[in-house]
Every structure is written in structure tokens, then in C-alpha cells.
Write an enzyme that holds these catalytic residues in place. Structure first.
Site, PDB file in Angstrom:
ATOM      1  CD  GLU B  29      -2.500  -1.574   2.513  1.00 57.70           C
ATOM      2  OE1 GLU B  29      -2.384  -0.797   3.473  1.00 57.70           O
ATOM      3  OE2 GLU B  29      -3.063  -2.680   2.595  1.00 57.70           O
ATOM      4  CD  GLU B  58      -4.155  -4.634   4.875  1.00 59.01           C
ATOM      5  OE1 GLU B  58      -5.311  -5.084   4.725  1.00 59.01           O
ATOM      6  OE2 GLU B  58      -3.927  -3.437   5.080  1.00 59.01           O
ATOM      7  CB  ALA B  82       3.504  -4.021  13.010  1.00 64.87           C
ATOM      8  N   PRO B  87      -4.931  -8.613   9.134  1.00 66.53           N
ATOM      9  CG  PRO B  87      -5.817  -6.707   8.157  1.00 66.53           C
ATOM     10  CD  PRO B  87      -4.687  -7.176   9.013  1.00 66.53           C
ATOM     11  CG  HIS B 127      -3.230   2.749  13.520  1.00 63.18           C
ATOM     12  ND1 HIS B 127      -3.535   3.864  12.783  1.00 63.18           N
ATOM     13  CD2 HIS B 127      -4.017   1.773  13.042  1.00 63.18           C
ATOM     14  CE1 HIS B 127      -4.474   3.567  11.906  1.00 63.18           C
ATOM     15  NE2 HIS B 127      -4.786   2.292  12.046  1.00 63.18           N
TER      16      HIS B 127
END
Lengths: 349, 322
Positions: B29, B58, B82, B87, B127
Site C-alpha cells: 500500500e 492485506e 505492523a 488481516p 495502530h
């Protein structure tokens, strides 16, 4: 209600003097938890409780000397005494801990091992490195003064102790360790026998001296060499006082045995560590023992090697006196002996 | 020698490996837009065919990369952060990790999955993860956690050349860190710990960005007369346990610094191995300095208190002398 007797934890032990009781009447004790200190044969040993329950009676107060196998205390069956509350809490804290069944199911004072390992006080802790060093140098941690945090015994303490000149190099008690005692006592209690016995039946070799001598060299000799103690000659004498002439395929090692016969004391009553009795149909009583200054001694009754007819069968009883030698060492000895009977040619290797 | 930042070192490793081997390509991405600065000038140098932007999917990205790897390519997948590995968990654990085994060695998966760990800046609960221990659990995966620009470049090159799948966990708090990078080509072998500082009293094993923090703590302890040995395992799978065991045999004390959550962390694993194999060398209980087992809050003041710090490391080392 169960009687607890004074255990016989040494071959020559006939009686013992109660030095201290760690519990009072009414206290809850776990099987194996240190209950009293007993002095016998110049050594003091912590004796663990034979059963779990409430200490009901102390029959041998501090200072009394009683023969082995005398009842010294009575321990009540806790479950039978107090059927309503399954975990018997110590009486003092009963009301507080009864509300927490999980917590009170544990003995109020877990014995752990601080007292046994570290009598000098402090934290009663021994760092793993120090334990390894003690094993390597064959040091009794009871005799080591801890200088680590809170009195913890550290590796340097053990090494310093190992370098200290030994007052009496011949004193076999230097071998004794608290851990060894604890294990021995547990095993003895489990077996219900006053002494640890290892039994075996061996067949196939006519002359018992040869495998016995070889096994000594291989098992005990190795153990001794590892412990850093100078190996001493093996001595042997006949029960009637005459010298046994031993056929010796191993050469000088067994000749050394015979050369020291006169000096040898009978193992019994001295510093005997292992006693091996070899029984067969006919008998010549005989004692084989190591130098009495040496921490391990051997005595056995050797069957006649000129017994007529068939292969002799040796019933071997190996008795281990725990303050001198570990059961593991004795088992190793017996295993080597068994191996030599099975494969006599191995004696020549 | 040239001084490079962590990001520049990663960029150089990717650039040099793509130049060396046409089978290497990047996908993920936002790789074309050079989102984090590791692909500066890549489109110009290698063209759009080797710099593939992918949809936010992913599992699909990982599946495509695994397939490409099995037929001879060497994909490097940029997962950005990370937690986006989650997913793709089925692809990573069931396909990427196991294919070489399942096909009896007839297939291999030379694949690199790069994941940045950005935490400590209010990234909040979803995150901020540092999830490398989860993947240590899975046989078949190699895991690198570089602690400096030098390590980042050398390990990433080894990862790209390796025939097995490698997860690269890159700590964003090191992005601006600079170190001297050799001009010549070099690669750091996996499973070889670095002894960052020799010492005699206590072994301090630190992972990734915890290494500079551990060095700082070691300097503090030195002023107190305690000689600390700092070890950077560099890769967690394979893990250089002999180096750690050897150091503990010397010092008798072990403190582990791991920014992952404490429970089942890399620190836990190392502590378990030492207690099995190095127990008799110990002088004190093994201490761990990890992240509290709780969600990462948005408030940075609260968040940062959860992670290891120099003060916590110093306290842990001191405790091994108590």
C-alpha cells in the site's frame, strides 16, 4: 491418630537425643515438614513429620534420649478430627482463614527450606551458581556463611569455603548436605523402612571380589575423584581376622586392598556408608571396607567361592547410610556391579 | 563509510537488491508515493512494473506475493504498519509459513514482509502494536528486528536473499537514527546476536529500538560501578541463544528489554530458555522490562509510561543486585 517414631537414619544409630521441637502441641504439620531436631552419632538431623495432621502429643521432650523406633510424638488425623472443615487450618488463625478455603488449604507455614539450607539466618537463600559450586566442590552449604544480599549464599562464599583448610580431613561428615538428608528422609518415610535398602540378585560370577572391586573403582572411585577427595586404598579383611588372598585380574588396585587389611576397621560402627551383604548357601563371613578415614565403607558377607555345584546366586543388599553417601551414588555402584556380573569381560576394560 | 539514517539504510538495501536481482520487486500500500521515504527514486529507476501499488486488501496482497515467490520472484511487501499484518494472518501463517514444508521442499517462499512499528505518538489502540512475538510462535517464519541503520541494511539484504519468508519489524522511533554504513556490499547473517557492549556483572538483552535505550541504561549503571553487557539478538527467529547463554554464564544476571507486551513476549521466551538451560549460571532472578499487558491509549503521556524506559531498565538491573 498416628504414632511417630524416632527414625533410624544411620547404620550405627541406636538412640537419639531430642534437641528441639519446631512445633507445639496443637500445631498443624505437613508430612515431611521439619518437626524436631535429633542428635545422634555426633550429627544433628532435622526430622520431618511422618504424617500430616495436628500434633497431639510430644512424648519425648527436649533433652531426652530415646532408642530408635520409640514413639516420640502423636499426630492426629486432621480429617477425622475435624470432619466439617476439610482443610485443617492452624488453630491460631482458624477464624480468619476459614473464609478462604483455597488459602487455608495450604499449611499456614510452608516449611520451604530456609532453615534446612541456611541456619545462620539472613534470607536463607542460595543462588543457583552457589549450589552448582557446592556440588562441584562437595561443600555442605550448611557450613557456608552467606555474604550476598540479605545473607544469601553466593558462589564466592562457596569457593572461599572450599579453599579453607579442613580441620580434620578425615572427617566423613563433611560430605553430608542438608539437601541429601531431606531427600533421604523423604524416601525412607515413603518406604516405611528405617534404612534405605536396595536389593538385587546377581548370578554368573564365582568370585565376588573381582566384580566388587571393579565396581568400587568404577562407581565409587569415579565419584570420589570428582569430589576432589584423594582416593584412598580399598581395604579388606576376613571376619576371623585372617587376610583374604584375592585373585586380582585388575592388578595393583586390588593388591592395594590386601596390603591395607590390617589397618581396616570393621565397617560396622565406624564410618560405614554403604553396606553390602552378599548371601549364598554357604558362608565365609568377611568384611570389605574402605579405609576408615574414607567416607565410604563397605561390608559384606561373601559366599564361598568353592561352593559346589552350579552358579552361585548372590543376594545383594545394599544399605545406604544417608549422612555419608547419596542413594544415587549407591544405586550407581549397584548398577555397575550388576553390569559386571552380566558382562564379566568389562572388568578387564 | 557514509552516515545514513535508518530509513535511508532501508531504502539503500531495497535499491541495491533490486538492482542486483531482477526477481526482486516491491508491492504494498502506497509504495509508489514513497509514503515513508523508503522508495525515493524507485519508479524512475525500476519502472512501474516492479513497484506495485495494491488495494487495501492485506490478505490478497500477501497471497499474490506468496504465489509470486513460489514461482521464482522475490517480492518485498510493504505493510506500512505492523497491525496491518493481522488481516493477512491466514495467508502468513497457513500459506507463507507452511508452503515449503507442505510441498516437501518443492516450493519455496522467498518473501519479505516489512512492517513498521509506529508507537509512542498517540497512534492509539489499533495502530501502535509491536507484534513480533506473535510470529515467533509460528514455525517457518524468520523474524528480524533491526536496532540501527547498519543492522537494518545488512539484515534486510539477508532477508531478500533468503529463500524463506522473513518478517522485518522496523521500529519507527529509530527512523531518524544515523550510523555509519560501509560503502561496500554487506549482509548480516541471521541468528547471530551482536554484543553491543561488553560487561561482566549483568547481561542486558534488548530488542530493536530498546538497544539504544539499553546502552543508555548501561552507561548509567557504569557510573554506579556495574558493568553491563548489552546484547542485540538482531533476529528473533532464528534466535542466537548460545550468545545469550554464554553471556549469562559470565555475568550470572539477566535483564530483558522488549517493547512488545510482556505476556508471551520475546523476553518471556528468552527467560524461559535461560531458566531451563542457564539456571545454574544465575545469581539472581531474571528480570523483564516490557510493555504492560493493556491496550495502548491515545494520550501520549499515558501511552509512553507503558513502554520500557531507561529508568525502568536501571531499576530492573539494580534489582538483580538486591
Amino acid at each position: 491418630m498416628t504414632d511417630m517414631v524416632l527414625p533410624q537414619y544411620g547404620m550405627g544409630m541406636t538412640d537419639g537425643t531430642i534437641i528441639a521441637w519446631h512445633k507445639s502441641v496443637g500445631d498443624y504439620v505437613e508430612a515431611g515438614e521439619p518437626l524436631c531436631d535429633v542428635e545422634a552419632a555426633k550429627t544433628t538431623v532435622e526430622v520431618g513429620a511422618s504424617h500430616t495432621g495436628i500434633l497431639q502429643q510430644i512424648l519425648a521432650p527436649v533433652g531426652t534420649t530415646v532408642p530408635v523406633n520409640t514413639v516420640i510424638a502423636v499426630i492426629g488425623d486432621a480429617a477425622a478430627e475435624i470432619p466439617q472443615s476439610p482443610p485443617p487450618p492452624p488453630p491460631i488463625k482458624a477464624s480468619k482463614e476459614a473464609k478462604e478455603p483455597k488459602a487455608s488449604s495450604l499449611p499456614a507455614k510452608m516449611p520451604a527450606r530456609p532453615l534446612a539450607d541456611h541456619p545462620a539466618g539472613g534470607q536463607g537463600q542460595i543462588e543457583p551458581r552457589a549450589r552448582r559450586a557446592a556440588r562441584l566442590h562437595n561443600i555442605d552449604l550448611l557450613a557456608v556463611q552467606g555474604t550476598g544480599p540479605g545473607g544469601r549464599i553466593i558462589e564466592e562464599d562457596v569457593i572461599a569455603h572450599a579453599r579453607m583448610p579442613v580441620a580434620n580431613a578425615a572427617a566423613p561428615t563433611a560430605v553430608a548436605t542438608a539437601a541429601l538428608h531431606a531427600v533421604s528422609q523423604l524416601r525412607m518415610r515413603c518406604s516405611g523402612a528405617p534404612l534405605a535398602h536396595l536389593l538385587d540378585e546377581l548370578a554368573g560370577v564365582n568370585n565376588i571380589h573381582v566384580p566388587l572391586g571393579a565396581a568400587l573403582l568404577k562407581a565409587v572411585g569415579v565419584a570420589v575423584a570428582r569430589s576432589g577427595v584423594e582416593r584412598r586404598p580399598i581395604c579388606m579383611r576376613l571376619d576371623n581376622g585372617s587376610v583374604m588372598d584375592v585373585e586380582d585380574p585388575l592388578g595393583s588396585s586390588l593388591l592395594a586392598i590386601t596390603s591395607r587389611l590390617e589397618a581396616a576397621d570393621r565397617a560396622e560402627g565406624s564410618t560405614a556408608g554403604i553396606v553390602i551383604e552378599l548371601n549364598s548357601e554357604s558362608w565365609i563371613d568377611e568384611v570389605i571396607c574402605l579405609d576408615p578415614a574414607f567416607p565410604i565403607c563397605l561390608s559384606f558377607n561373601q559366599a564361598s567361592s568353592f561352593d559346589s555345584g552350579g552358579e552361585p546366586v548372590w543376594h545383594v543388599t545394599l544399605t545406604v547410610q544417608d549422612e555419608v553417601l547419596s542413594v544415587a551414588q549407591a544405586k550407581q555402584f549397584l548398577a555397575v556391579l550388576r553390569g559386571l556380573f552380566a558382562h564379566p569381560l568389562a572388568m578387564l576394560v | 563509510m557514509a552516515e545514513k539514517t535508518y530509513l535511508e539504510a532501508i531504502r539503500d538495501a531495497l535499491f541495491e537488491e533490486m538492482t542486483r536481482d531482477p526477481a526482486v520487486f516491491l508491492m504494498g500500500e502506497d509504495v509508489r508515493c514513497n509514503f515513508f521515504g523508503t522508495t525515493s527514486g524507485f519508479i524512475e529507476a525500476f519502472g512501474l512494473e516492479r513497484i506495485l501499488d495494491c488495494p487495501i486488501a492485506e490478505a490478497g496482497i500477501t497471497g499474490v506475493a506468496a504465489g509470486a515467490a513460489m514461482v521464482g520472484m522475490r517480492p518485498v511487501v510493504d505493510f506500512t504498519i505492523a497491525p496491518f499484518l493481522y488481516p493477512a494472518m491466514d495467508q502468513i501463517c497457513s500459506i507463507v509459513a507452511k508452503s515449503r514444508y507442505l510441498y516437501g521442499g518443492q516450493a519455496k517462499v522467498p518473501l519479505v514482509l516489512r512492517a513498521n512499528m509506529i508507537y509512542g505518538n498517540g497512534g492509539a489502540a489499533q495502530h501502535s502494536d509491536r507484534p513480533y512475538p506473535m510470529f515467533m510462535h509460528m514455525p517457518g517464519l524468520k523474524i528480524m528486528v533491526p536496532s540501527s541503520p547498519y543492522e537494518a541494511k545488512g539484515l534486510l539484504k539477508t532477508a531478500i536473499r533468503d529463500d524463506d519468508p522473513v518478517l522485518s519489524f522496523e521500529d519507527a522511533s529509530l527512523w531518524g537514527m544515523k550510523s555509519d554504513i560501509p560503502d561496500e556490499d554487506y549482509a548480516i547473517p541471521f541468528g547471530q546476536a551482536a554484543i553491543c557492549r561488553e560487561g561482566s556483572d549483568c547481561t542486558l538483552v534488548a530488542i530493536g529500538a530498546m538497544v539504544p535505550m539499553a546502552m543508555e541504561a548501561a552507561a548509567v549503571m557504569e557510573k554506579q560501578g556495574v558493568s553491563v553487557e548489552v546484547i542485540d539478538p538482531r533476529t528473533l527467529a532464528p534466535l542466537d541463544m548460545p550468545a545469550i547463554l554464554g553471556s549469562v554464564a559470565k555475568t550470572g544476571r539477566l535483564v530483558l528489554v522488549d517493547v512488545a507486551w510482556e505476556r508471551c513476549s520475546a523476553a518471556d521466551h528468552i527467560a524461559a530458555v535461560i531458566s531451563e538451560e542457564g539456571f545454574w549460571d544465575l545469581r539472581a532472578p531474571i528480570m523483564k522490562v516490557c510493555t504492560e499487558n493493556t491496550h495502548i491509549p491515545f494520550n501520549t503521556a499515558v501511552e509512553r509510561a507503558l513502554y520500557p524506559s531507561c529508568d525502568r531498565i536501571v531499576a530492573a538491573i539494580s534489582k538483580t543486585f538486591a
